[in-house]
Design an enzyme around this catalytic site. Structure first.
Site, PDB file in Angstrom:
ATOM      1  N   GLY A  56       0.818  -1.212   0.000  1.00  0.00           N
ATOM      2  CA  GLY A  56       0.000   0.000   0.000  1.00  0.00           C
ATOM      3  C   GLY A  56       0.848   1.257   0.000  1.00  0.00           C
ATOM      4  O   GLY A  56       0.551   2.215  -0.723  1.00  0.00           O
ATOM      5  N   LEU A  57       1.915   1.261   0.805  1.00  0.00           N
ATOM      6  CA  LEU A  57       2.812   2.411   0.829  1.00  0.00           C
ATOM      7  C   LEU A  57       3.449   2.629  -0.535  1.00  0.00           C
ATOM      8  O   LEU A  57       3.491   3.756  -1.041  1.00  0.00           O
ATOM      9  CB  LEU A  57       3.902   2.200   1.887  1.00  0.00           C
ATOM     10  CG  LEU A  57       5.081   3.178   1.857  1.00  0.00           C
ATOM     11  CD1 LEU A  57       4.613   4.618   2.078  1.00  0.00           C
ATOM     12  CD2 LEU A  57       6.128   2.779   2.889  1.00  0.00           C
ATOM     13  N   LYS A 129      -6.964   4.948   7.222  1.00  0.00           N
ATOM     14  CA  LYS A 129      -5.860   4.561   8.084  1.00  0.00           C
ATOM     15  C   LYS A 129      -4.645   5.421   7.776  1.00  0.00           C
ATOM     16  O   LYS A 129      -4.568   6.058   6.719  1.00  0.00           O
ATOM     17  CB  LYS A 129      -5.514   3.078   7.897  1.00  0.00           C
ATOM     18  CG  LYS A 129      -5.298   2.608   6.452  1.00  0.00           C
ATOM     19  CD  LYS A 129      -3.947   2.812   5.810  1.00  0.00           C
ATOM     20  CE  LYS A 129      -2.766   2.488   6.654  1.00  0.00           C
ATOM     21  NZ  LYS A 129      -1.771   1.646   5.934  1.00  0.00           N
ATOM     22  N   ASN A 131      -0.285   5.305   7.736  1.00  0.00           N
ATOM     23  CA  ASN A 131       0.864   4.411   7.741  1.00  0.00           C
ATOM     24  C   ASN A 131       1.338   4.173   9.176  1.00  0.00           C
ATOM     25  O   ASN A 131       1.419   5.106   9.976  1.00  0.00           O
ATOM     26  CB  ASN A 131       1.991   5.015   6.902  1.00  0.00           C
ATOM     27  CG  ASN A 131       3.192   4.100   6.819  1.00  0.00           C
ATOM     28  OD1 ASN A 131       4.010   4.046   7.722  1.00  0.00           O
ATOM     29  ND2 ASN A 131       3.297   3.378   5.723  1.00  0.00           N
ATOM     30  N   HIS A 196       2.626  -6.866  13.510  1.00  0.00           N
ATOM     31  CA  HIS A 196       3.419  -5.724  13.051  1.00  0.00           C
ATOM     32  C   HIS A 196       4.024  -4.985  14.236  1.00  0.00           C
ATOM     33  O   HIS A 196       3.416  -4.904  15.316  1.00  0.00           O
ATOM     34  CB  HIS A 196       2.525  -4.777  12.255  1.00  0.00           C
ATOM     35  CG  HIS A 196       3.260  -3.918  11.278  1.00  0.00           C
ATOM     36  ND1 HIS A 196       4.502  -4.239  10.766  1.00  0.00           N
ATOM     37  CD2 HIS A 196       2.927  -2.734  10.688  1.00  0.00           C
ATOM     38  CE1 HIS A 196       4.883  -3.308   9.923  1.00  0.00           C
ATOM     39  NE2 HIS A 196       3.958  -2.376   9.867  1.00  0.00           N
TER      40      HIS A 196
END
Length: 302
Positions: A56-57, A129, A131, A196
């Site tokens: 996604g980043l 959301k 990061n 994570h």
């Protein structure tokens, strides 16, 4: 789309018949390499990786957006399709938090499967959301509500790999909360758990793995704790390591250096030996197939 996909499949390594489920369930430590477009997917395949992470980043960055759901889910789906066309490797897609509630999440998953993805990873945050490495505002979704998102995805695309990403350590809730959520998400139908962390050592990740006791495969993203040797992950029976953003970051460094040199030197002579040749570009994207197809399908010249 289909002729291009067929041509590309013929140009990559023979290990592409493996499924994402086989990789994640394997007793061997598996690596997924980040890709963010068709070209980076083709490069990762040629390098020998067995699966891809549609980050996604990285996708957001390549589109000029921030990793805060500024890119739409339809834009992400389009990029994943290009990745699938350029490589027959299985793709696990970073689906953020599902771009909304259960309905958005299942719609996203269904479209991703249609476009060639093998799995989707959803994180237990709300929408939009941020990061995980930016700032300290990372409110978690209610675990029951997020479990509903997971169930909706599994009911809609049962043969797609579903990875539940736990952000409890990112949000500062600690190991106990992470384990409670992992149990709930396993019950909701997740095929694997991604735990994570933003710490510079892997201590809390390895603690989680010990207490989780291999109930489901564990996926990790060691972006911050990159100095931990992979032997530690093997000993902890980690299933899968995602190298999550390094193709994108390498591209930034290379392009920045190249732009600076060309501007300063007012010439491409100095950088020419240091960049990929056009022949390499043509090889990655299988121009030979197109040339052969022209000879086969276009009228012969007089």
């Amino acid at each position: 789309m289909l002729p291009h996909r067929s041509a590309s499949v013929a140009s990559v390594a023979p290990n592409t018949r493996e499924t994402l489920s086989n990789l994640i369930q394997s007793n061997e430590l598996t690596y997924l390499m980040e890709a963010h477009d068709g070209l980076s997917a083709a490069i990762a395949a040629r390098a020998g990786f067995r699966g891809l992470w549609a980050s996604g980043l990285s996708i957001s960055s390549s589109l000029g957006y921030r990793d805060a759901n500024e890119a739409s889910w339809t834009q992400v789906v389009d990029v994943v399709e290009r990745m699938a066309d350029a490589s027959s490797l299985p793709i696990l897609v970073d689906g953020d938090s599902g771009f909304g509630n259960f309905n958005n999440a299942r719609l996203l998953a269904a479209k991703l499967q249609q476009r060639g993805a093998s799995g989707v990873c959803l994180e237990d945050k709300g929408f939009p959301k941020m990061n995980s490495f930016v700032g300290n505002r990372h409110p978690l979704a209610d675990s029951d509500e997020f479990s509903g998102r997971l169930k909706a995805v599994k009911d809609t695309v049962p043969d797609m790999v579903l990875v539940a990403r736990i952000e409890a350590l990112i949000a500062g809730y600690g190991l106990d909360e992470a384990l409670v959520r992992a149990d709930a998400y396993a019950e909701a139908g997740a095929d694997a758990i991604l735990i994570h962390s933003r710490k510079s050592d892997a201590g809390e990740i390895l603690d989680f793995a010990r207490q989780w006791a291999d109930k489901l495969p564990i996926v990790i993203v060691p972006t911050k704790y990159y100095q931990t040797p992979v032997s530690a992950y093997r000993e902890a029976k980690i299933s899968t390591v995602i190298w999550a953003n390094h193709n994108m970051r390498a591209a930034i460094s290379a392009m920045r250096a190249t732009c600076g040199r060309i501007l300063a030197e007012e010439s491409i002579a100095g950088v020419e030996p240091e960049v990929a040749t056009l022949e390499e570009v043509f090889g990655l994207l299988n121009y030979d197939e197109l040339s052969a197809a022209e000879d086969r399908y276009l009228p012969k010249r007089a």
